[in-house]
Write a protein that holds these residues in place. Structure first.
Motif, short mmCIF file in Angstrom:
data_model
loop_
_atom_site.label_atom_id
_atom_site.label_comp_id
_atom_site.label_asym_id
_atom_site.label_seq_id
_atom_site.Cartn_x
_atom_site.Cartn_y
_atom_site.Cartn_z
N GLY A 246 -2.65 -44.94 -14.22
CA GLY A 246 -2.08 -45.50 -13.01
C GLY A 246 -3.09 -45.64 -11.90
O GLY A 246 -2.72 -45.87 -10.75
N ARG A 330 2.75 -49.13 -5.13
CA ARG A 330 2.27 -47.86 -5.67
C ARG A 330 3.39 -47.10 -6.37
O ARG A 330 3.23 -46.61 -7.49
CB ARG A 330 1.70 -47.03 -4.52
CG ARG A 330 1.03 -45.75 -4.93
CD ARG A 330 0.51 -45.00 -3.70
NE ARG A 330 1.58 -44.60 -2.82
CZ ARG A 330 2.35 -43.54 -3.01
NH1 ARG A 330 2.15 -42.77 -4.06
NH2 ARG A 330 3.31 -43.23 -2.17
N SER A 334 3.75 -46.46 -10.66
CA SER A 334 3.81 -45.11 -11.23
C SER A 334 5.18 -44.83 -11.84
O SER A 334 5.29 -44.17 -12.88
CB SER A 334 3.46 -44.07 -10.16
OG SER A 334 4.28 -44.18 -9.02
N ASP A 359 -0.03 -39.90 -8.46
CA ASP A 359 1.28 -40.54 -8.37
C ASP A 359 1.89 -40.72 -9.75
O ASP A 359 3.08 -40.47 -9.97
CB ASP A 359 1.17 -41.92 -7.71
CG ASP A 359 0.61 -41.85 -6.31
OD1 ASP A 359 0.88 -40.83 -5.63
OD2 ASP A 359 -0.08 -42.78 -5.89
N THR A 360 1.06 -41.15 -10.69
CA THR A 360 1.54 -41.37 -12.05
C THR A 360 1.97 -40.05 -12.70
O THR A 360 3.02 -39.98 -13.35
CB THR A 360 0.44 -42.03 -12.90
OG1 THR A 360 0.05 -43.26 -12.27
CG2 THR A 360 0.95 -42.33 -14.30
N GLN A 363 5.39 -39.01 -11.22
CA GLN A 363 6.51 -39.82 -11.72
C GLN A 363 6.79 -39.52 -13.18
O GLN A 363 7.95 -39.48 -13.62
CB GLN A 363 6.20 -41.31 -11.54
CG GLN A 363 6.19 -41.78 -10.10
CD GLN A 363 7.58 -42.10 -9.57
OE1 GLN A 363 8.57 -41.89 -10.24
NE2 GLN A 363 7.63 -42.65 -8.37
#
Length: 427
Positions: A246, A330, A334, A359-360, A363
């Motif tokens: 990501g 963004r 993600s 972020d990925t 999530q």
């Protein structure tokens, strides 16, 4: 009882700080619910790391979240509090350091932002990435959070009314400064970090502090209560690497190119697959997932990549047409990767998981309803192996920030997967 609380602004940062204590025997866990009251659940931990997820928030909101966490820690009389910041100075650095200072009741907060272990140094107040001022590096060109100032004191001061003072590294026997506010210390080497930390600890000035994983690595030696004996056997990981990417960082993009040249399968997501929240529930989305999972089940190392070929202009154009903000882009990218991971896990596709980008990672873990994770060791600096429980089964994940790792990182990791040893245990 918790001896050290670390507050990070993203998930990969939480892990690469926490692992520095875990490898020295401190019982360490990372949680992702910044609003949780962990006064009971974390009582058997030595080190608690809270992923506050504040990097992309408005400054005032980031301040309030960190202030609330530190207030709870102060009520529980946690001896040491560490504000983990990004090693490239992204995010709400000044506001969050101020929140720690104010909520703790202290008058002075030492801040050591350098990470010399990976070539990120602070010299005469200027922060460098591999010898380049950070605002002129790849982090100054980041599409989501460009760093626009390389002088650390000025960057911090832009987000706080507290005094910010730039200082040289301390040496053995040096007088510790008396100034109030946020004290930014230079460091060109690990020796600088340790010497400064040792002088501060000797003077009783480390109750609150800030820095990235670089200074966090010094804490087991500086804080006796944050290390112990550890009997750890490196798990044998599946020899196939499955990566979800990501990150748009050029460092990661180079790693992906090298991996593809080495024979990795590279599955690229289209703009609509990344940015339409319900895409994977549509007939086309379900068919695409089935196709990708069938390819993954055939074996071989693979990357599911959220980057467009050549540049990310097709995704940017699609976002403009949909009227999406950068923050929405963004979050949606993600989130889409998180949905893919859930499908891969539910199909029990075998492989060692690597996730790049905080972020990925957040999530992905949210999709699996995983809110606590245990860092185990570093495979390379900033590349962390952790374990978590999913459906009553212990699983493993490798994580890293987009800006970490050598160009051949993915190829090197493949070579290491058949060798069940972490670097910390080779000596």
């Amino acid at each position: 009882m918790i001896q050290l609380l670390i507050i990070a602004d993203d998930f990969t940062g939480a892990l690469d700080a926490g692992v520095q204590l875990a490898v020295r025997g401190a019982k360490t866990a990372v949680i992702t619910d910044a609003a949780a009251d962990w006064s009971e659940s974390a009582r058997d931990l030595d080190v608690l790391v809270v992923d506050a997820e504040t990097r992309h928030l408005p400054t005032a909101q980031a301040y309030e979240i960190v202030f609330r966490i530190v207030t709870l820690a102060a009520r529980l009389q946690v001896p040491y509090i560490y504000k983990k910041t990004d090693s490239a100075l992204r995010g709400n650095v000044g506001a969050e350091l101020s929140a720690v200072l104010h909520a703790s009741g202290e008058t002075q907060l030492p801040f050591l932002p350098a990470f010399p272990q990976i070539g990120r140094c602070t010299v005469k107040g200027v922060h460098y990435i591999q010898g380049v001022p950070v605002d002129q590096s790849v982090f100054g060109k980041d599409p989501f959070e460009p760093v626009k100032q390389s002088r650390v004191d000025q960057l911090v001061a832009s987000q706080t009314q507290d005094p910010v003072i730039s200082l040289p590294a301390l040496t053995a026997g040096a007088q510790t400064p008396e100034q109030k506010g946020i004290l930014v210390f230079d460091a060109e080497s690990e020796e600088d970090l340790f010497a400064t930390g040792h002088a501060l600890q000797k003077a009783g000035r480390l109750r609150i502090m800030g820095g990235c994983a670089g200074f966090a690595a010094m804490l087991p030696e500086l804080l006796d209560s944050c290390r112990g004996e550890r009997h750890f056997t490196m798990p044998r990981l599946h020899e196939r690497l499955l990566m979800l990417c990501g990150s748009v960082n050029p460092i990661t993009l180079t790693q992906l190119e090298r991996a593809e040249q080495a024979g990795f399968l590279r599955l690229r997501m289209r703009p609509d697959q990344k940015l339409e929240p319900e895409y994977w529930e549509t007939p086309d989305g379900r068919e695409q997932l089935e196709c990708w999972i069938a390819q993954l089940e055939q074996g071989g190392h693979a990357v599911i990549d959220s980057n467009d070929p050549g540049s990310n202009e097709p995704t940017a154009q699609y976002a403009r047409e949909q009227g999406l903000t950068l923050e929405q882009v963004r979050q949606r990218i993600s989130g889409s990767l998180g949905q893919i991971l859930k499908a891969v896990h539910d199909h029990q596709v075998e492989g060692t998981l690597l996730i790049t980008g905080g972020d990925t990672l957040k999530q992905c873990m949210d999709r699996l309803e995983v809110y606590q994770i245990e860092p185990l060791c570093e495979l390379e600096p900033g590349v962390v192996l952790s374990r978590f429980a999913y459906q009553d089964v212990t699983r493993y994940v490798i994580s890293k920030s987009g800006g970490f790792g050598s160009e051949n990182l993915l190829v090197n990791l493949v070579n290491r997967l058949s060798q069940p040893v972490c670097s910390q245990y080779e000596r």
